[in-house]
Design an enzyme around this catalytic site. Sequence first.
Site, PDB file in Angstrom:
ATOM      1  N   CYS A  95     -27.639  84.806 -25.370  1.00 30.46           N
ATOM      2  CA  CYS A  95     -26.367  84.080 -25.563  1.00 30.46           C
ATOM      3  C   CYS A  95     -25.434  84.788 -26.538  1.00 30.46           C
ATOM      4  O   CYS A  95     -24.242  84.476 -26.593  1.00 30.46           O
ATOM      5  CB  CYS A  95     -26.631  82.673 -26.074  1.00 30.46           C
ATOM      6  SG  CYS A  95     -27.438  81.655 -24.857  1.00 30.46           S
TER       7      CYS A  95
HETATM    8  N1  CO8 Z   1     -34.012  62.679 -20.410  1.00 26.68           N
HETATM    9  C1  CO8 Z   1     -34.482  61.668 -21.187  1.00 26.68           C
HETATM   10  N2  CO8 Z   1     -35.209  61.881 -22.295  1.00 26.68           N
HETATM   11  C2  CO8 Z   1     -35.525  63.144 -22.626  1.00 26.68           C
HETATM   12  C3  CO8 Z   1     -35.078  64.247 -21.862  1.00 26.68           C
HETATM   13  C4  CO8 Z   1     -34.306  63.992 -20.712  1.00 26.68           C
HETATM   14  N3  CO8 Z   1     -33.839  64.966 -19.940  1.00 26.68           N
HETATM   15  N4  CO8 Z   1     -35.529  65.367 -22.445  1.00 26.68           N
HETATM   16  C5  CO8 Z   1     -36.229  65.026 -23.536  1.00 26.68           C
HETATM   17  N5  CO8 Z   1     -36.228  63.658 -23.643  1.00 26.68           N
HETATM   18  C6  CO8 Z   1     -36.877  62.845 -24.679  1.00 26.68           C
HETATM   19  C7  CO8 Z   1     -38.085  63.535 -25.274  1.00 26.68           C
HETATM   20  O1  CO8 Z   1     -39.257  63.237 -24.535  1.00 26.68           O
HETATM   21  C8  CO8 Z   1     -38.130  62.923 -26.663  1.00 26.68           C
HETATM   22  O2  CO8 Z   1     -38.730  61.661 -26.579  1.00 26.68           O
HETATM   23  P1  CO8 Z   1     -39.642  61.096 -27.797  1.00 26.68           P
HETATM   24  O3  CO8 Z   1     -38.711  60.973 -28.980  1.00 26.68           O
HETATM   25  O4  CO8 Z   1     -40.127  59.780 -27.280  1.00 26.68           O
HETATM   26  O5  CO8 Z   1     -40.710  62.133 -28.026  1.00 26.68           O
HETATM   27  C9  CO8 Z   1     -36.666  62.714 -27.014  1.00 26.68           C
HETATM   28  O6  CO8 Z   1     -35.970  62.674 -25.767  1.00 26.68           O
HETATM   29  C10 CO8 Z   1     -36.091  63.809 -27.885  1.00 26.68           C
HETATM   30  O7  CO8 Z   1     -36.482  65.109 -27.338  1.00 26.68           O
HETATM   31  P2  CO8 Z   1     -36.066  66.453 -28.017  1.00 26.68           P
HETATM   32  O8  CO8 Z   1     -36.439  66.407 -29.474  1.00 26.68           O
HETATM   33  O9  CO8 Z   1     -36.561  67.597 -27.193  1.00 26.68           O
HETATM   34  O10 CO8 Z   1     -34.491  66.371 -27.834  1.00 26.68           O
HETATM   35  P3  CO8 Z   1     -33.356  66.978 -28.726  1.00 26.68           P
HETATM   36  O11 CO8 Z   1     -32.641  65.904 -29.403  1.00 26.68           O
HETATM   37  O12 CO8 Z   1     -33.856  68.122 -29.550  1.00 26.68           O
HETATM   38  O13 CO8 Z   1     -32.375  67.593 -27.606  1.00 26.68           O
HETATM   39  C11 CO8 Z   1     -31.831  69.744 -26.691  1.00 26.68           C
HETATM   40  C12 CO8 Z   1     -32.829  68.573 -26.709  1.00 26.68           C
HETATM   41  C13 CO8 Z   1     -30.524  69.213 -26.140  1.00 26.68           C
HETATM   42  C14 CO8 Z   1     -32.391  70.823 -25.784  1.00 26.68           C
HETATM   43  C15 CO8 Z   1     -31.605  70.274 -28.122  1.00 26.68           C
HETATM   44  O14 CO8 Z   1     -32.825  70.477 -28.774  1.00 26.68           O
HETATM   45  C16 CO8 Z   1     -30.836  71.571 -28.167  1.00 26.68           C
HETATM   46  O15 CO8 Z   1     -29.761  71.687 -27.639  1.00 26.68           O
HETATM   47  N6  CO8 Z   1     -31.360  72.559 -28.897  1.00 26.68           N
HETATM   48  C17 CO8 Z   1     -30.693  73.847 -29.062  1.00 26.68           C
HETATM   49  C18 CO8 Z   1     -30.911  74.639 -27.858  1.00 26.68           C
HETATM   50  C19 CO8 Z   1     -30.191  75.953 -27.859  1.00 26.68           C
HETATM   51  O16 CO8 Z   1     -29.195  76.158 -28.476  1.00 26.68           O
HETATM   52  N7  CO8 Z   1     -30.717  76.825 -27.088  1.00 26.68           N
HETATM   53  C20 CO8 Z   1     -30.118  78.065 -26.866  1.00 26.68           C
HETATM   54  C21 CO8 Z   1     -30.747  78.542 -25.643  1.00 26.68           C
HETATM   55  S1  CO8 Z   1     -29.846  79.488 -24.619  1.00 26.68           S
HETATM   56  C22 CO8 Z   1     -29.887  81.172 -24.997  1.00 26.68           C
HETATM   57  O17 CO8 Z   1     -30.069  81.636 -26.042  1.00 26.68           O
HETATM   58  C23 CO8 Z   1     -29.736  82.100 -23.846  1.00 26.68           C
HETATM   59  C24 CO8 Z   1     -30.936  82.208 -23.043  1.00 26.68           C
HETATM   60  C25 CO8 Z   1     -30.641  82.706 -21.698  1.00 26.68           C
HETATM   61  C26 CO8 Z   1     -30.049  81.745 -20.788  1.00 26.68           C
HETATM   62  C27 CO8 Z   1     -30.038  82.014 -19.382  1.00 26.68           C
HETATM   63  C28 CO8 Z   1     -30.925  81.455 -18.430  1.00 26.68           C
HETATM   64  C29 CO8 Z   1     -31.134  80.177 -17.905  1.00 26.68           C
END
Ligand code: CO8
Length: 376
Positions: free
Chosen positions: A159
């Site tokens: 990214c």
């Molecule tokens: N629907 C409903 N509930 C969900 C879902 C869903 N889809 N997903 C997770 N939950 C639940 C979980 O089970 C969890 O439940 P519980 O509390 O009961 O255990 C709760 O929601 C919270 O889960 P998380 O802690 O995982 O959720 P977050 O609040 O952390 O949100 C995110 C998840 C949105 C993914 C967040 O962590 C985030 O955005 N993090 C940063 C990610 C980031 O910036 N990544 C960069 C990656 S991209 C990059 O660098 C390039 C790579 C190449 C890309 C190209 C190819 C594809």
Amino acid sequence: MGSNIRVAISGTGLYTPPFSVSNEELVTCFNSYVRQFNADNAEAIARGEVAALEESSAAFIEKASGIKSRYVVEKSGILDPKVMHPLIPEREISEPSIMCDMAVAAAKQALANAGISAQDIDAVIVACSNMPRGYPALAIEVQNALGIRGFGYDMNVACASASFGIQAAYNAVKAGTASRVLVVNPEICSAHNEFRDRDCHFIFGDVCTAIVVESVEGLCTDNAFEILATKLITQYSTNIMNNFGFLNRCAPGSENKRDKLFKQEGRKVFKEVTPMVAELIVTHLAENQLDAQHIKRLWLHQANSNMNQLIAKRVLGHDASAEEMPLVLDEYANTSSAGSIIAFHKYRQDFNSGEIGVISGFGAGYSAGSIIVKHL
Ligand code: CO8
């Protein structure tokens, strides 16, 4: 340090694919896949041998990430619970590749924006997360398609690729190894995403951005941004990973393991990358005798709206307004390297001469860049 050549971003371009997919559409498909999986595996789930899958929710996606929709190059396969990936037919080798087509569309806009033509460019850098093949470099295909002389090469810093590409272009112009560089960021993230994984099925979109970098002396536009300084940082982490590669076939049976598509520990990424990027930008500004008061806008990588709010607050010292830190991920989702450039492309027309902003891409690696620019 460096030569006296002043360097500017003179144009940007944006290619947006034709299909938009809403959270609701994705979740409907995902949940029907989950119900089918759980029904197919009911006995094994009852025996405790297979974990039941949980449904996704559009409300969670918007709240956790800020994403409402994304553009994709192909929609039907993604929304078919029996397929769950885009269906993109392989092209003849004699035809331009799909990523080349996207790159050419964005590049033409960036060139027009800079007031120059392809013949004025003498280097092409394709900087993105996922290349279509090992070789030849996509940049050389793009160079050929546009009729550009000089040289081209690809680089991948996930990214953060656009920020790293801008620094490479800046260095080339400063060193005199190129006079005008085209940096292109084609991203077909949908082809590398795992749409069957609830944690990440909603994250990505497809797009292509392009940037022209050249010397201030040669500018053909009065709407350019001088690059005042660039700073990059990397720190190894496996928390964002895609292990797909040419060695896969040498380890038979490994080809379909989960790590061969995008995979992340989202919560850890959020916690570790947010302070790293804030620190990078704050330090970079201080090294250039600048602080929050001098900054009109932050064009940040578009991965997560909450993450961007935290970074902006740390840099600016207060909650950022939409004007100070524009978001495009509600419409585009995470488009990897292109995100910060989409924001820069769409939100810079109100800049007056002398006003300063920061472009910052960050992501897998970990990797992050800070590019301080000033409207001329
Ligand atoms: N629907 C409903 N509930 C969900 C879902 C869903 N889809 N997903 C997770 N939950 C639940 C979980 O089970 C969890 O439940 P519980 O509390 O009961 O255990 C709760 O929601 C919270 O889960 P998380 O802690 O995982 O959720 P977050 O609040 O952390 O949100 C995110 C998840 C949105 C993914 C967040 O962590 C985030 O955005 N993090 C940063 C990610 C980031 O910036 N990544 C960069 C990656 S991209 C990059 O660098 C390039 C790579 C190449 C890309 C190209 C190819 C594809």
